[in-house]
Motif scaffolding. Sequence first.
Motif, mmCIF file in Angstrom:
data_model
loop_
_atom_site.group_PDB
_atom_site.id
_atom_site.type_symbol
_atom_site.label_atom_id
_atom_site.label_comp_id
_atom_site.label_asym_id
_atom_site.label_seq_id
_atom_site.Cartn_x
_atom_site.Cartn_y
_atom_site.Cartn_z
ATOM 1 N N LEU A 90 -0.882 0.122 -1.946
ATOM 2 C CA LEU A 90 -0.348 1.209 -1.130
ATOM 3 C C LEU A 90 -1.089 2.524 -1.320
ATOM 4 O O LEU A 90 -1.334 3.256 -0.340
ATOM 5 C CB LEU A 90 1.140 1.405 -1.467
ATOM 6 N N ARG A 139 -6.038 1.228 -2.948
ATOM 7 C CA ARG A 139 -6.982 0.544 -2.064
ATOM 8 C C ARG A 139 -7.308 1.345 -0.802
ATOM 9 O O ARG A 139 -8.487 1.473 -0.429
ATOM 10 C CB ARG A 139 -6.427 -0.835 -1.705
ATOM 11 N N PRO A 140 -6.321 1.934 -0.102
ATOM 12 C CA PRO A 140 -6.650 2.682 1.118
ATOM 13 C C PRO A 140 -7.549 3.885 0.872
ATOM 14 O O PRO A 140 -8.311 4.286 1.763
ATOM 15 C CB PRO A 140 -5.274 3.118 1.649
ATOM 16 N N PHE A 141 -7.470 4.490 -0.340
ATOM 17 C CA PHE A 141 -8.253 5.684 -0.643
ATOM 18 C C PHE A 141 -9.489 5.376 -1.492
ATOM 19 O O PHE A 141 -10.258 6.290 -1.809
ATOM 20 C CB PHE A 141 -7.379 6.708 -1.372
ATOM 21 N N ASN A 142 -9.654 4.110 -1.866
ATOM 22 C CA ASN A 142 -10.819 3.683 -2.660
ATOM 23 C C ASN A 142 -10.989 4.499 -3.944
ATOM 24 O O ASN A 142 -12.103 4.825 -4.344
ATOM 25 C CB ASN A 142 -12.109 3.777 -1.821
#
Length: 277
Positions: free
Chosen positions: A128, A131-134
Amino acid sequence: MNKQTLQKMARKRVMIDNLVKFVSITFTVFGLCFLFWIIATVIVKGMAGFSLSLFTDVSAFGGLGNAFLGQLQLVGVACIVGIPVGLLAGTYISEYGTNQKTLNFIRNISDIMMSTPSIVIGAFAYALLVRPFNSYSGWAGSFALAIMMIPVILKTTDDMLALVPKTLREASFALGATKFKCITSVVFRAAKNGLLTGVILSIARVAGETAPLLFTSSNSDFFSFDMSSAVPSLTVSIYDFSQLPDESLNAVAWAGALVLAVFVLGVNILGRFLIRK
């Protein structure tokens, strides 16, 4: 049924009862031996690496000062989120909820969350917020810890408020108090020890967690107030140091484990004391 038959049945029951007692005591002593073995090992090896620099050195290769500060930061932010949400949710279930099906569903979900492995919660926070912001971040770590705190506080709040006699509520209503005033001034005061215990136990629950932080906040060599990047933590530092082929860092890891064990045990003992009081 004659007297001899009754005597045989009585002897048989006494034998079974003694056997069950013996087995129970044996396994209890067996479990306690392992517990004291673990505690003794942590104390002996932890004291070997214990020093003042363990707390004062804020670099990752001479002490755990950065890890202590990072752990306080992560747990502190988690408390800011988890404590109000848990208290309010528990108060709603106990004081405002009317639909029993909905309330039972919330209670069941809370129980499931309490028994969910921490690594699963860490993976959820990773998917959440990481991963989306690396990028690993302290926010993600605190979010994972807060999720673990909420069901503990919710369950304790629900149980403690349910123990407050209804006569106290009725008396406050008779004096003209509103529902909100009754809850905050009467019910919360009567259950304050129990509510505080829930908060303390939830902090103890997350203070020693490693798996969620491995997925979320990761680790850092130096302390930083920037929660949008990787943040050092005591539990992850202990894990990292214990894996390195360096005896001095292994000793630091044992010392950190000793401090963490003393803190968690102390908080749990305090919580038990408040419950008894």
